[in-house]
Design an enzyme around this catalytic site. Sequence first.
Site, short mmCIF file in Angstrom:
data_model
loop_
_atom_site.label_atom_id
_atom_site.label_comp_id
_atom_site.label_asym_id
_atom_site.label_seq_id
_atom_site.Cartn_x
_atom_site.Cartn_y
_atom_site.Cartn_z
N HIS A 158 -9.25 -6.76 -4.66
CA HIS A 158 -8.19 -5.57 -4.80
C HIS A 158 -7.04 -5.91 -5.36
O HIS A 158 -6.47 -5.49 -6.39
CB HIS A 158 -8.24 -4.70 -3.46
N HIS A 179 0.65 -7.78 -2.17
CA HIS A 179 1.12 -6.50 -1.59
C HIS A 179 0.62 -6.06 -0.12
O HIS A 179 1.08 -5.35 0.57
CB HIS A 179 1.05 -5.19 -2.44
N GLU A 213 1.09 -6.59 5.65
CA GLU A 213 0.34 -5.92 6.59
C GLU A 213 -0.95 -6.19 7.17
O GLU A 213 -1.21 -6.00 8.29
CB GLU A 213 -0.05 -4.51 5.51
N ASP A 214 -1.68 -6.98 6.44
CA ASP A 214 -3.07 -7.17 7.09
C ASP A 214 -3.26 -8.69 7.41
O ASP A 214 -4.36 -8.90 8.15
CB ASP A 214 -4.05 -7.04 5.90
N ASP A 273 -1.76 0.24 -7.36
CA ASP A 273 -2.55 0.26 -6.05
C ASP A 273 -3.36 1.55 -6.02
O ASP A 273 -4.64 1.35 -5.80
CB ASP A 273 -1.49 0.01 -5.04
N ASP A 297 -10.97 26.30 -27.73
CA ASP A 297 -10.78 26.36 -29.40
C ASP A 297 -9.31 26.26 -29.82
O ASP A 297 -8.96 26.61 -30.90
CB ASP A 297 -11.02 27.99 -29.36
MN MN Z 1 -3.72 -1.92 -1.64
#
Ligand code: MN
Length: 720
Positions: A63, A87, A91-92, A154, A274
């Site tokens: 990703h 990015h 967060e993860d 993203d 048209d």
């Molecule tokens: Mn992301």
Amino acid sequence: MMEPIETNLLSQRRPDELGEGLVEKASRYLGKADLAKLKNAYNFSQTAHEGQFRKTGDPYISHPVAVSKILADWHLDSPALAAALLHDVVEDTAVTKLDIEELFGVVVADLVDGVSKLDKIKFDSQEDEQAENFRKMLLAMSKDVRVILIKLADRLHNMRTLQVMQPSKRARIAKETMDIYAPIANRLGLNDLYRELQELSLTHLYPNRFKVLTKALKRARGNRKELIQKILDSIQEALSRQGIKATVSGREKTIYSIYKKMTEKTLSFAEVFDIYGFRVVVGDVATCYQALGTLHQLYKPIPGKFKDYIAIPKDNGYQSLHSTLVGPIGTPIEIQIRSDEMHRIAESGVASHWLYKDQESSLSELQTKTHEWMQSLLEMQSESGDSAEFLEHLKVDLFPDEVYVFTPKGKIISLPRGATTIDFAYAVHTDIGNKCVAAKVNHELAPLNTELRSGDRVEIITSTSAKPNLGWLRFVVTSRARAQIRHHTKTLQDHEAAKLGERLLGQAISDLKAQPDRITESRWVQFLRSYAGKEKKDILSEIGIGKQLAIVVARSLLDIDTDSDSHEMGQRTSLVIHGSEGMALQFAQCCHPIPGDPIRGYMRKGHGLVIHTHDCPISKRSRNDPNKWIDVEWSPDSKKLFTVFIRVLTQNGKGVLARIASQISEAEANIETVNFEPSDTTQYAEINFSILVADRIHLAKVMRKVRGLSEVLRITRLKK
Ligand code: MN
């Protein structure tokens, strides 16, 4: 984190191959040093996301790589590509912002942080106006334009791979894309992205309608081919006859734009479809107008359809000439005429800077024509001529004059920069502003003059007895708050002035030995005839603030000739004051009267009644004007506390202030302020207090208590 599961061939690829694909793409425009940094970012992100998989078994890294590749298509710089790779890392995974700063520098860290911040704010309103505010909030929070570009890439990748999500989730994300992200892409002039996001949203929101339209479009295209070629040829021919070099192309309408026109204008597919679209791209501005003239001679223009977006560009910097012509068999032809440069801006907007970096010099021409935000970006670029500095300057707000904040219910309120909690309160509702006593910003109590920032969540605490404070005028910035505070305090003042005026009038009437009930309502009506437009309460408040003399109004109401002395004056009566009359009655700052002091009232024109003590020098100076001075006396049951100033001369010593203060409080008086007068010697000290007392008896008690201290030499009440 919203990450769709991918079902494409990525699952067969190994992570290191993914990185190579990105580096290969970036190598078309980045140097060796930048590519090395990019590889580092890739390796770092790959390791951080190691063990994280999408449901299909794809490594998670696919990703961020896809997002970074989209940015590479726009030729964004290496910090932006690196930030795109990283990015989702903060967060993860266990990686912190500080780790990224140490490894990749503060620019990349700030970009990653900016993207994470945007991810945290959620939008869930159905109202159009709220969507507009949310878009602006996102832009205002993206201090660096690259943050929003990463966010958009993203979202684009997530939309491209949305089909594997649950249908309900799909619809929500598609709607959010349609309402928020597609318009932002449009606002930034990223046209290709704008169209793709719209198209993808439509597919997921209305899959059946999309299918039907796609089929109809395919069929119709086949039928039109011949006619389109014919028109293309004649346009090309007409232009070259005039010696105009141009690239002419037929324009396909997107399914979304057809769908929108059909629903908005309730037209049939044929009616929308048209219309034939053509684009003419020429070398410069002058040639645009020349080409327009040529085409207007070739086909008749439809009046009222010509738009000059070259002279007046759209908000996002878009420039072109638009005109609708009547084609060969009576079909309408929409044409767009623009220069190469305008075409680049039209297709890739703010990203065109990166895409066409080598043509920097020619961009200066655009400055004067594009919208302000674009202008400021480009201006800085031409001033510095230095790409690195230009990127530095990109850290500007896209909406520098506004902040966007949330109400507790999640509504977004837009306020001018510098707005405080009071401005917010009045923006929500006048009553909230008028009854405001405290504010919470992001769940914590904050001073009322706190300046708000985009994304803040603000809660106002109100009290039914609260009133607006004139002091708020020092920090509010919205005209609405300002006007409401002024209006409310004025109303309050008028109301209090009228109450005092009524009592002053009553006093004057009894001075004239008349009964107040002699003045009937019909007498008032008669009296008011000579005051065009004024009401009884206006006259009373004018008396209250000293604009009119009570005795004059009383004589007029009683029909006593003002000049005649024939009417016998009675014993003058006193006006009883409580101290709680409000703004129409003030206690003089020179002598600070307290109950028990002999007092007199002075009508100060425009201000109301000012109470002085008998022995005050001001009161002595002009006491022989009976129209200005009014007899007043204290009400025996005043509940108010009055400020009085005392000065204590004491021997200096440890703890002396504390002992005096405790004596004062033992006498049940509150200390308002304390200050030391500088003294020549250190042996003695002079301390001034302002204290709150009920009356003279109370003050006497305080003074007795303080005098009781052995180190106190003298205590006096101060009357300046
Ligand atoms: Mn992301």
